[in-house]
Write an enzyme that holds these catalytic residues in place. Structure first.
Site, short mmCIF file in Angstrom:
data_model
loop_
_atom_site.label_atom_id
_atom_site.label_comp_id
_atom_site.label_asym_id
_atom_site.label_seq_id
_atom_site.Cartn_x
_atom_site.Cartn_y
_atom_site.Cartn_z
N HIS A 194 -8.08 13.09 3.45
CA HIS A 194 -7.10 13.82 4.27
C HIS A 194 -7.14 13.25 5.68
CE1 HIS A 194 -5.08 16.73 6.60
NE2 HIS A 194 -6.17 17.31 7.06
N ASN A 228 -1.89 14.03 11.84
CA ASN A 228 -2.35 14.87 10.73
C ASN A 228 -1.14 15.67 10.22
OD1 ASN A 228 -3.31 17.02 9.19
ND2 ASN A 228 -5.10 17.40 10.49
N CYS A 246 -4.48 22.00 4.68
CA CYS A 246 -4.72 20.56 4.54
C CYS A 246 -5.20 20.18 3.14
CB CYS A 246 -5.74 20.10 5.58
SG CYS A 246 -5.16 20.41 7.24
N1 COA Z 1 -5.87 15.92 25.97
C1 COA Z 1 -6.77 15.90 26.97
N2 COA Z 1 -7.82 16.74 27.04
C2 COA Z 1 -7.97 17.60 26.04
C3 COA Z 1 -7.08 17.67 24.95
C4 COA Z 1 -6.00 16.77 24.95
N3 COA Z 1 -5.10 16.74 23.95
N4 COA Z 1 -7.50 18.62 24.12
C5 COA Z 1 -8.61 19.17 24.63
N5 COA Z 1 -8.89 18.56 25.81
C6 COA Z 1 -10.00 18.80 26.72
C7 COA Z 1 -10.56 20.20 26.59
O1 COA Z 1 -9.79 21.11 27.33
C8 COA Z 1 -11.95 20.01 27.16
O2 COA Z 1 -11.85 20.00 28.55
P1 COA Z 1 -13.04 20.61 29.47
O3 COA Z 1 -14.26 19.82 29.14
O4 COA Z 1 -12.52 20.43 30.84
O5 COA Z 1 -13.16 22.05 29.05
C9 COA Z 1 -12.32 18.59 26.73
O6 COA Z 1 -11.08 17.95 26.39
C10 COA Z 1 -13.24 18.56 25.53
O7 COA Z 1 -12.74 19.49 24.57
P2 COA Z 1 -13.37 19.62 23.16
O8 COA Z 1 -12.58 20.59 22.37
O9 COA Z 1 -14.85 19.84 23.31
O10 COA Z 1 -13.12 18.14 22.64
P3 COA Z 1 -13.68 17.43 21.36
O11 COA Z 1 -14.50 16.28 21.74
O12 COA Z 1 -14.27 18.41 20.39
O13 COA Z 1 -12.36 16.86 20.71
C11 COA Z 1 -10.88 17.43 18.93
C12 COA Z 1 -11.33 17.76 20.33
C13 COA Z 1 -9.84 18.45 18.54
C14 COA Z 1 -10.28 16.03 18.92
C15 COA Z 1 -12.11 17.48 17.98
O14 COA Z 1 -12.82 18.69 18.17
C16 COA Z 1 -11.76 17.35 16.54
O15 COA Z 1 -11.29 16.31 16.13
N6 COA Z 1 -11.99 18.40 15.74
C17 COA Z 1 -11.60 18.40 14.34
C18 COA Z 1 -10.12 18.63 14.28
C19 COA Z 1 -9.56 18.48 12.91
O16 COA Z 1 -9.95 17.64 12.15
N7 COA Z 1 -8.60 19.33 12.63
C20 COA Z 1 -7.87 19.27 11.43
C21 COA Z 1 -8.62 19.93 10.34
S1 COA Z 1 -7.69 19.81 8.86
#
Ligand code: COA
Length: 349
Positions: A276, A306, A114
């Site tokens: 980004h 992204n 990224c």
């Molecule tokens: N749709 C529905 N549910 C989803 C899902 C999706 N696409 N992806 C994950 N879940 C679920 C998980 O399985 C979890 O379920 P559970 O509670 O039954 O176990 C629940 O949602 C919460 O998961 P979690 O990973 O804790 O969610 P979160 O609040 O951290 O959100 C992201 C997930 C990925 C959106 C978040 O962590 C994030 O934005 N991280 C940074 C990502 C990023 O910027 N990446 C690029 C870097 S360059």
């Protein structure tokens, strides 16, 4: 020493729009979940056979080169940032050089995920400053849709990612008050595995706390990509989303403040921050932390998701095309991503 300026900019996104609801047929997710957690409404997916990372880069490059008032034959160096290359090797730079019938110039591929475009821009800036090259093409392009886990198992990352390309032409500028003021690059390898695609690779579990694939140490040849790796989905990206989020919200503002401090400037001096496009919540957190107004930050993750190395040049191009960046404006580019890598650039437009 010359400063370098962005003399031309272009972007390309595939025509195929994929909405959050379109993803429901592959995985258990919802429009509401995706929008609430990431801000993304839709993204673009490249044509499966007719478009590659390089062909999208070529489309963006054509526009950037034309806007710079030069031809592909005037380009004297290519820096191509991507994490989704057409081939494992050789890189996309040489494929673009061939596709655009450029001279036998140098072509460098940058693998900084990224942060790749800002790293690539920084490399190009050094070559212009030393006077080695005069017209450098810098590209960020990705075709992710070919390599994502479109099952519920891979949903945390697959819903975030999109395809596209952006490109700029860097040239020297003689104007005192114009051009790239500084670039700032960092890495933190302690977090290398929180956002990664483990295989194919040569690590043989060496760096990993837990065994991720089975290897027969007496055998030669099957360790690069095995059925076991595919069964365990290691040919797809892995992301510990919460760890990435926590790191990003701390480090992202730091690299922006570093760029401002290096130039004796304040957050109020920024006319446009192009962060980004990782996640709208992260960009909003950075905006709040730096006390920037809505007019000072450009986001388009809602439309494109992204696009990793392509996200900064696509957002920069859109903001410029919309008239939101004018001559003399102070523009800050900032990126973080897998590695963990961080990069920023301050540009007087
Ligand atoms: N749709 C529905 N549910 C989803 C899902 C999706 N696409 N992806 C994950 N879940 C679920 C998980 O399985 C979890 O379920 P559970 O509670 O039954 O176990 C629940 O949602 C919460 O998961 P979690 O990973 O804790 O969610 P979160 O609040 O951290 O959100 C992201 C997930 C990925 C959106 C978040 O962590 C994030 O934005 N991280 C940074 C990502 C990023 O910027 N990446 C690029 C870097 S360059």
């Amino acid at each position: 020493m010359h400063k370098s300026k962005i003399a031309g900019i272009g972007m390309y996104v595939p025509a195929n729009v994929v909405t959050n609801n379109d993803l429901l047929k592959y995985m258990d997710t919802s429009d509401e979940w995706i929008q609430e957690r990431t801000g993304i409404k839709e993204r673009r997916y490249a044509h499966r056979t007719e478009e590659t990372t390089t062909t999208m880069g070529v489309e963006a490059a054509k526009i950037a080169i034309e806007r710079a008032g030069i031809t592909p034959q005037d380009i004297d160096f290519i820096v191509f940032a991507t994490l989704s290359p057409d081939y494992y090797f050789p890189g996309c730079g040489v494929l673009l050089q061939r596709a655009m019938q450029m001279k036998e110039i140098g072509a460098l591929d940058v693998r900084n995920q990224c942060s790749g475009f800002v790293y690539a821009l920084s490399v190009a800036d050094q070559f212009i400053k030393t006077g080695m090259y005069k017209n450098i093409l810098v590209v960020g392009a990705e075709k992710h849709s070919f390599g994502l886990d479109f099952t519920t198992r891979g949903r945390n990352i697959s819903v975030i990612i999109g395809d596209g390309a952006g490109a700029v032409v860097l040239k020297p500028t003689e104007k005192e008050n114009q051009g790239i003021l500084s670039t700032h690059l960092h890495s933190d390898g302690t977090a290398a595995e929180i956002l990664a695609m483990y295989n194919p690779g040569t690590h043989a579990n060496h760096w990993l706390n837990q065994k991720v694939a089975d290897f027969n140490e007496n055998e030669i040849g099957d360790m690069f990509m095995s059925h076991d790796m595919i069964d365990k989905a290691q040919n797809f990206p892995f992301m510990d989303g919460q760890s990435v989020f926590k790191k990003a919200v701390v480090k992202f503002p730091e690299v922006i403040m570093e760029a401002l401090a290096a130039n004796g400037l304040q957050t109020t001096d920024i006319n446009m921050l192009i962060p980004h496009q990782a996640n709208l919540r992260i960009a909003q957190f950075v905006q709040q932390k730096l006390k920037l107004s809505d007019d000072q930050v450009y986001n388009n993750i809602q439309k494109f998701g992204n696009t990793t190395a392509a996200s900064v040049p696509i957002a920069l191009c859109e903001a410029w095309e919309a008239g939101k960046i004018k001559d003399g404006d102070l523009v800050c580019l900032a990126a973080f991503g897998s590695g963990f890598t961080l990069a920023s650039a301050l540009i007087k437009w």
